[in-house]
Design a protein around this motif. Structure first.
Motif, short mmCIF file in Angstrom:
data_model
loop_
_atom_site.label_atom_id
_atom_site.label_comp_id
_atom_site.label_asym_id
_atom_site.label_seq_id
_atom_site.Cartn_x
_atom_site.Cartn_y
_atom_site.Cartn_z
N ARG A 45 0.45 -0.81 -0.06
CA ARG A 45 -0.44 0.00 0.27
C ARG A 45 0.75 1.60 -0.31
O ARG A 45 0.12 2.50 -0.78
CB ARG A 45 -1.22 0.09 1.52
N ASP A 46 1.69 1.13 0.71
CA ASP A 46 2.72 2.50 0.77
C ASP A 46 2.88 2.79 -0.17
O ASP A 46 3.62 3.96 -0.86
CB ASP A 46 4.02 1.87 2.22
N GLU A 47 3.89 1.37 -1.23
CA GLU A 47 5.04 1.69 -1.97
C GLU A 47 3.80 2.11 -3.10
O GLU A 47 4.01 3.35 -4.65
CB GLU A 47 5.53 0.33 -2.99
N ILE A 48 2.71 1.59 -3.86
CA ILE A 48 1.47 2.63 -4.67
C ILE A 48 1.45 3.50 -3.93
O ILE A 48 1.37 4.12 -5.45
CB ILE A 48 0.54 1.11 -4.61
N LEU A 49 0.53 3.56 -2.85
CA LEU A 49 0.42 4.89 -2.18
C LEU A 49 1.47 6.28 -3.21
O LEU A 49 0.85 7.20 -3.53
CB LEU A 49 -0.49 4.93 -1.27
N GLY A 50 3.02 5.13 -2.51
CA GLY A 50 3.06 7.77 -2.95
C GLY A 50 3.33 7.97 -1.48
O GLY A 50 2.57 7.90 -0.75
N PRO A 51 3.92 9.12 -1.17
CA PRO A 51 3.69 10.82 -0.72
C PRO A 51 2.81 11.52 -1.57
O PRO A 51 1.97 11.00 -2.32
CB PRO A 51 5.28 11.09 -1.59
N VAL A 52 2.29 11.88 -0.70
CA VAL A 52 1.30 13.02 -0.62
C VAL A 52 1.88 13.91 -1.70
O VAL A 52 2.66 14.68 -2.27
CB VAL A 52 0.60 14.13 0.50
N ARG A 53 0.43 14.00 -2.80
CA ARG A 53 1.19 14.53 -3.73
C ARG A 53 1.17 16.75 -4.14
O ARG A 53 0.51 17.00 -2.44
CB ARG A 53 -0.07 14.65 -5.27
N ASP A 54 1.34 17.23 -4.48
CA ASP A 54 1.55 18.89 -3.96
C ASP A 54 0.21 19.68 -4.35
O ASP A 54 -0.08 19.93 -3.03
CB ASP A 54 2.48 19.38 -5.20
N GLU A 60 -8.88 13.49 -1.41
CA GLU A 60 -8.22 13.13 -2.57
C GLU A 60 -6.84 11.83 -1.87
O GLU A 60 -7.40 11.01 -2.69
CB GLU A 60 -7.36 14.17 -3.22
N HIS A 61 -6.26 12.42 -0.87
CA HIS A 61 -5.17 11.46 -0.54
C HIS A 61 -6.05 10.57 0.22
O HIS A 61 -5.65 9.17 0.15
CB HIS A 61 -4.23 12.24 0.25
N SER A 65 -5.33 6.67 -0.95
CA SER A 65 -4.79 5.80 -0.27
C SER A 65 -6.19 4.59 0.24
O SER A 65 -5.65 3.02 0.41
CB SER A 65 -4.85 6.38 1.59
N TYR A 66 -7.41 4.46 -0.29
CA TYR A 66 -8.34 3.70 -0.06
C TYR A 66 -7.74 2.54 -1.52
O TYR A 66 -8.04 1.28 -1.00
CB TYR A 66 -9.43 3.44 0.32
N GLN A 67 -7.59 2.92 -2.28
CA GLN A 67 -7.90 2.25 -3.63
C GLN A 67 -6.33 1.75 -4.07
O GLN A 67 -6.28 0.40 -3.99
CB GLN A 67 -7.89 3.47 -4.73
N ALA A 68 -5.10 2.15 -2.73
CA ALA A 68 -3.67 1.68 -3.14
C ALA A 68 -3.90 0.45 -2.14
O ALA A 68 -3.23 -0.67 -2.03
CB ALA A 68 -2.68 2.62 -2.11
N LEU A 69 -5.05 0.23 -0.71
CA LEU A 69 -4.93 -0.65 -0.06
C LEU A 69 -5.66 -1.96 -0.44
O LEU A 69 -5.55 -3.19 -0.65
CB LEU A 69 -5.99 -0.08 1.12
N ALA A 70 -6.53 -1.14 -1.92
CA ALA A 70 -7.44 -2.45 -2.19
C ALA A 70 -6.80 -3.22 -3.31
O ALA A 70 -6.49 -4.39 -3.05
CB ALA A 70 -8.38 -2.12 -3.40
#
Length: 118
Positions: A45-54, A60-61, A65-70
């Motif tokens: 999840r952390d790898e897919i999500l990456g950092p918060v975008r500017d 949106e984050h 994050s939910y999409q990355a978790l799924a």
């Protein structure tokens, strides 16, 4: 036991009864498996999500994050060896339906190609 451990437990008990019967303490075993899967899901999840975008809002984050978790759950569960079909089981015979048999042969070739590419 977390939900990942419970899913692995239920799957193994149902689809791999011989393997399941050889586990001395299934509750402890699957509790540990669940923790391993949870750690892998979190890492993915952390790898897919990456950092918060500017330009990203907190909402949106959160949605991203939910999409990355799924996605991470799907990947971790699909790759876990305890959630795979029993290798000793014979493949189903689709020879009575040539179209379906051809389709499954194509899928098997694609899967093989993807596995060798990785």
């Amino acid at each position: 036991m977390n939900r990942y451990g419970q899913m692995a437990h239920d799957h193994t008990r149902r689809y791999r009864p011989d393997s399941y019967s050889q586990i001395p303490d299934p509750d402890a075993f699957f509790a540990e498996v669940g923790e391993e899967i949870a750690a892998e899901v979190s890492r993915l999840r952390d790898e897919i999500l990456g950092p918060v975008r500017d330009d990203e809002t907190p909402e949106e984050h959160r949605l991203r994050s939910y999409q990355a978790l799924a996605t991470a759950e799907e990947l971790a569960m699909a790759d876990h060896p305890l959630l795979q079909p029993d290798p000793s089981e014979e493949a189903e015979d689709w020879s009575d339906d040539p179209d379906l048999a051809h389709h499954y042969r194509d899928l098997a070739e694609i899967n093989q190609a993807m596995n060798t590419a990785l």
